[in-house]
Design an enzyme around this catalytic site. Structure first.
Site, mmCIF file in Angstrom:
data_model
loop_
_atom_site.group_PDB
_atom_site.id
_atom_site.type_symbol
_atom_site.label_atom_id
_atom_site.label_comp_id
_atom_site.label_asym_id
_atom_site.label_seq_id
_atom_site.Cartn_x
_atom_site.Cartn_y
_atom_site.Cartn_z
ATOM 1 N N SER A 282 35.017 49.493 36.406
ATOM 2 C CA SER A 282 36.102 50.195 35.724
ATOM 3 C C SER A 282 35.562 51.405 34.970
ATOM 4 O O SER A 282 34.388 51.401 34.550
ATOM 5 C CB SER A 282 36.779 49.258 34.717
ATOM 6 N N TYR B 15 35.598 43.916 27.352
ATOM 7 C CA TYR B 15 35.827 44.165 28.786
ATOM 8 C C TYR B 15 34.922 45.308 29.256
ATOM 9 O O TYR B 15 34.267 45.205 30.303
ATOM 10 C CB TYR B 15 37.311 44.507 28.965
HETATM 11 N N1 LIG Z 1 44.643 47.503 36.402
HETATM 12 C C1 LIG Z 1 43.799 48.429 35.939
HETATM 13 O O1 LIG Z 1 44.193 49.388 35.221
HETATM 14 C C2 LIG Z 1 42.331 48.359 36.284
HETATM 15 C C3 LIG Z 1 41.525 49.433 35.904
HETATM 16 C C4 LIG Z 1 40.163 49.386 36.189
HETATM 17 C C5 LIG Z 1 39.625 48.309 36.870
HETATM 18 N N2 LIG Z 1 40.441 47.273 37.224
HETATM 19 C C6 LIG Z 1 39.814 46.135 37.930
HETATM 20 O O2 LIG Z 1 40.442 45.934 39.174
HETATM 21 C C7 LIG Z 1 40.316 44.543 39.538
HETATM 22 C C8 LIG Z 1 41.680 44.012 39.944
HETATM 23 O O3 LIG Z 1 42.528 44.018 38.798
HETATM 24 P P1 LIG Z 1 44.111 44.181 38.811
HETATM 25 O O4 LIG Z 1 44.462 45.323 37.962
HETATM 26 O O5 LIG Z 1 44.610 44.140 40.212
HETATM 27 O O6 LIG Z 1 44.510 42.915 37.959
HETATM 28 P P2 LIG Z 1 45.152 41.503 38.285
HETATM 29 O O7 LIG Z 1 46.339 41.682 39.170
HETATM 30 O O8 LIG Z 1 45.302 40.844 36.959
HETATM 31 O O9 LIG Z 1 44.004 40.755 39.120
HETATM 32 C C9 LIG Z 1 42.936 40.076 38.567
HETATM 33 C C10 LIG Z 1 42.351 39.194 39.639
HETATM 34 O O10 LIG Z 1 41.227 38.486 39.117
HETATM 35 C C11 LIG Z 1 41.408 37.111 39.423
HETATM 36 N N3 LIG Z 1 40.721 36.266 38.480
HETATM 37 C C12 LIG Z 1 40.728 36.346 37.119
HETATM 38 N N4 LIG Z 1 39.975 35.366 36.600
HETATM 39 C C13 LIG Z 1 39.482 34.656 37.656
HETATM 40 C C14 LIG Z 1 38.635 33.534 37.788
HETATM 41 N N5 LIG Z 1 38.136 32.901 36.709
HETATM 42 N N6 LIG Z 1 38.337 33.078 39.020
HETATM 43 C C15 LIG Z 1 38.825 33.690 40.116
HETATM 44 N N7 LIG Z 1 39.636 34.759 40.066
HETATM 45 C C16 LIG Z 1 39.959 35.228 38.850
HETATM 46 C C17 LIG Z 1 42.903 36.896 39.360
HETATM 47 O O11 LIG Z 1 43.244 35.664 39.971
HETATM 48 P P3 LIG Z 1 44.591 34.839 39.549
HETATM 49 O O12 LIG Z 1 45.706 35.428 40.346
HETATM 50 O O13 LIG Z 1 44.254 33.447 39.920
HETATM 51 O O14 LIG Z 1 44.779 35.051 38.058
HETATM 52 C C18 LIG Z 1 43.341 38.130 40.140
HETATM 53 O O15 LIG Z 1 43.163 37.923 41.517
HETATM 54 C C19 LIG Z 1 39.703 43.840 38.333
HETATM 55 O O16 LIG Z 1 38.319 43.695 38.521
HETATM 56 C C20 LIG Z 1 39.963 44.808 37.188
HETATM 57 O O17 LIG Z 1 39.017 44.654 36.154
HETATM 58 C C21 LIG Z 1 41.776 47.266 36.961
#
Ligand SMILES: NC(=O)c1ccc[n+]([C@@H]2O[C@H](COP(=O)([O-])OP(=O)(O)OC[C@H]3O[C@@H](n4cnc5c(N)ncnc54)[C@H](OP(=O)(O)O)[C@@H]3O)[C@@H](O)[C@H]2O)c1
Length: 260
Positions: free
Chosen positions: A153, A166
């Site tokens: 990120s 984070y």
């Molecule tokens: N959204 C943003 O603005 C943003 C910005 C920068 C980077 N990111 C990164 O992009 C990636 C995807 O995020 P997103 O925005 O799409 O968020 P999201 O929809 O909340 O997805 C998070 C994912 O992580 C999984 N997860 C969390 N804890 C876990 C665990 N203990 N074991 C296995 N799986 C787990 C969740 O599974 P469950 O469905 O089971 O909860 C879900 O599949 C993440 O690495 C996040 O840090 C996001």
């Protein structure tokens, strides 16, 4: 698939099957659709059996690709060798590469006084992912082929008061991936670091003050392109590279006074 071969640009001869961990994430689902639309079979990994099964059925129906699910929890590192390790020794030879999308923003304010919350944020985003990435790295290194892509990120580029637990975990993940890229270069395995800015997912839902929020579909397409082109570090959308260049260039003596 000939259109996806870019040998002279360090790209990957893509085909067959891709493993996506954290597949229920909004960004990962968009990326899975992108891979499926290009006729990749998919293994969808995560901890929510129902969600993963629904996504797998939807992708198979819509795109006619083969899908399967792999149940694992990033926090249960003791189980990773038996779950992911066993999967790779049985079916790993079919894998073109893996994408790790697991992440959790968590509650920064709570984490400042509650070690359980701080630890969950650090372990989900850093140690849990590193445990999985170690297993993937050894697998692809032995095969001397493939790719590993992981979602870090922009939050890891500079610590901010609003999310530094984070951010610290993502900074650690980015450094880990940098070292891994250096190691696996010699085994012809590509390591791709993705640094998204703000993306409209459940992670950011309802958070105030977010600017330039991108859709998961735009970011999913960007990740797919980065993998196909065999990139090293990619900011998504692209302009975050320049925003973070500016943010990193602010002297600490000034930055520490800002309400970030
Ligand atoms: N959204 C943003 O603005 C943003 C910005 C920068 C980077 N990111 C990164 O992009 C990636 C995807 O995020 P997103 O925005 O799409 O968020 P999201 O929809 O909340 O997805 C998070 C994912 O992580 C999984 N997860 C969390 N804890 C876990 C665990 N203990 N074991 C296995 N799986 C787990 C969740 O599974 P469950 O469905 O089971 O909860 C879900 O599949 C993440 O690495 C996040 O840090 C996001």
């Amino acid at each position: 698939m000939a259109g996806f071969l870019h040998p002279r640009r360090g790209g990957l001869p893509l085909s067959r099957t891709v493993l996506i961990l954290g597949a229920t994430s909004a960004i990962a689902s968009a990326l899975a659709r992108e891979f499926a639309a290009h006729k990749f079979d998919l293994i969808l990994g995560g901890r929510d059996r129902e969600e993963l099964s629904a996504l797998a059925s939807d992708l198979s129906l819509r795109y006619g690709v083969r899908t399967a699910i792999l149940l694992l929890d990033a926090l249960n590192t003791a189980s990773h060798a038996s779950i992911l390790g066993s999967f790779l020794s049985e079916k790993g030879h079919t894998l073109e590469g893996a994408v790790v999308c697991i992440g959790e923003l968590g509650n920064q304010a709570k984490g400042q006084s509650d070690w359980g919350e701080a630890r969950r944020i650090l372990e989900t985003n850093f140690t849990g992912c590193v445990s999985l990435l170690n297993i993937l790295a050894n697998h692809f290194e032995a095969r001397r082929a493939g790719f590993i892509c992981a979602l870090s990120s922009v939050a890891g580029d500079r610590g901010r008061q609003s999310n530094y637990l984070y951010g610290a975990a993502k900074a650690g993940l980015s450094a880990f991936l940098q070292g891994l890229r250096n190691r696996l270069y010699h085994a012809h395995v590509k390591v791709i670091t993705i640094k998204p800015g703000f993306v409209d997912t459940r992670m950011t839902y309802g958070r105030p003050g977010l600017l330039l929020v991108a859709s998961p579909e735009r970011v999913g397409k960007g990740i797919f392109r980065a993998v196909v082109k065999g990139k090293d570090v990619v900011y998504l959308p692209w302009f975050w590279r320049f925003i973070m260049l500016m943010v990193r260039s602010i002297p600490e003596a000034i930055f520490k006074r800002l309400r970030t």
